[in-house]
Design an enzyme around this catalytic site. Sequence first.
Site, short mmCIF file in Angstrom:
data_model
loop_
_atom_site.label_atom_id
_atom_site.label_comp_id
_atom_site.label_asym_id
_atom_site.label_seq_id
_atom_site.Cartn_x
_atom_site.Cartn_y
_atom_site.Cartn_z
CG ASP A 155 25.59 9.93 132.14
OD1 ASP A 155 26.18 10.67 131.33
OD2 ASP A 155 24.41 10.12 132.51
CG ASN A 160 27.52 14.72 122.88
OD1 ASN A 160 27.66 14.12 121.82
ND2 ASN A 160 26.87 14.21 123.91
N GLY A 214 24.82 18.26 120.92
CA GLY A 214 24.09 17.62 122.02
C GLY A 214 24.70 17.87 123.39
CG HIS A 228 31.28 15.48 129.42
ND1 HIS A 228 30.99 16.83 129.41
CD2 HIS A 228 30.23 14.86 128.83
CE1 HIS A 228 29.79 17.02 128.86
NE2 HIS A 228 29.33 15.84 128.48
CG HIS A 237 29.25 10.80 126.79
ND1 HIS A 237 28.14 10.76 127.61
CD2 HIS A 237 29.35 12.07 126.36
CE1 HIS A 237 27.58 11.97 127.65
NE2 HIS A 237 28.29 12.79 126.90
P1 AMP Z 1 26.45 15.96 127.37
O1 AMP Z 1 25.00 15.94 126.97
O2 AMP Z 1 27.37 15.37 126.35
O3 AMP Z 1 26.86 17.35 127.81
O4 AMP Z 1 26.57 14.99 128.60
C1 AMP Z 1 26.25 15.36 129.90
C2 AMP Z 1 26.01 14.10 130.66
O5 AMP Z 1 26.07 14.39 132.03
C3 AMP Z 1 24.65 13.46 130.40
O6 AMP Z 1 24.84 12.15 129.89
C4 AMP Z 1 23.99 13.45 131.77
O7 AMP Z 1 23.22 12.30 131.99
C5 AMP Z 1 25.20 13.52 132.69
N1 AMP Z 1 24.94 14.06 134.00
C6 AMP Z 1 24.24 15.18 134.33
N2 AMP Z 1 24.25 15.38 135.64
C7 AMP Z 1 24.99 14.38 136.19
C8 AMP Z 1 25.37 14.03 137.51
N3 AMP Z 1 24.99 14.76 138.59
N4 AMP Z 1 26.10 12.91 137.70
C9 AMP Z 1 26.49 12.16 136.65
N5 AMP Z 1 26.18 12.45 135.37
C10 AMP Z 1 25.43 13.54 135.15
#
Ligand code: AMP
Length: 112
Positions: free
Chosen positions: A28, A85, A91, A98, A100
Amino acid sequence: MTLFEKIVAREIPAKIVFEDDEVLAFHDVNPQAPVHVLVIPKRVIPRIAEAQPGDGALLGRLLLTAKQIGADLGLSETGFRLVINSGHNGGETVPHLHVHLLGGRPMHWPPG
Ligand code: AMP
């Protein structure tokens, strides 16, 4: 294309830790723990709320991949947390399912 599809296509850089024909995992960009890896299906399912019965095998593969990455990164003994999420109140910020994988510190409960 979703942001994560662009990572799959290598149009956006990412620190990739695992890839096979159906799954990609990468660190992340804004880690919330010493280990924070995202495990995604290459085929877009927007969110778990929209998953279908036919997605079952792929969903299982995401979880088993997350478990294996956790083991590879040394989290098996200390433990880790898997989070999905879904939707606004969940969130979710990226509409591409995805998992986490969070570890390397104690997690709190309930989550915020
Ligand atoms: P969510 O809030 O559950 O949709 O998680 C999305 C996640 O994607 C967040 O933890 C962000 O920090 C992560 N994220 C956003 N852009 C990128 C990126 N370019 N590379 C890696 N992680 C990312």
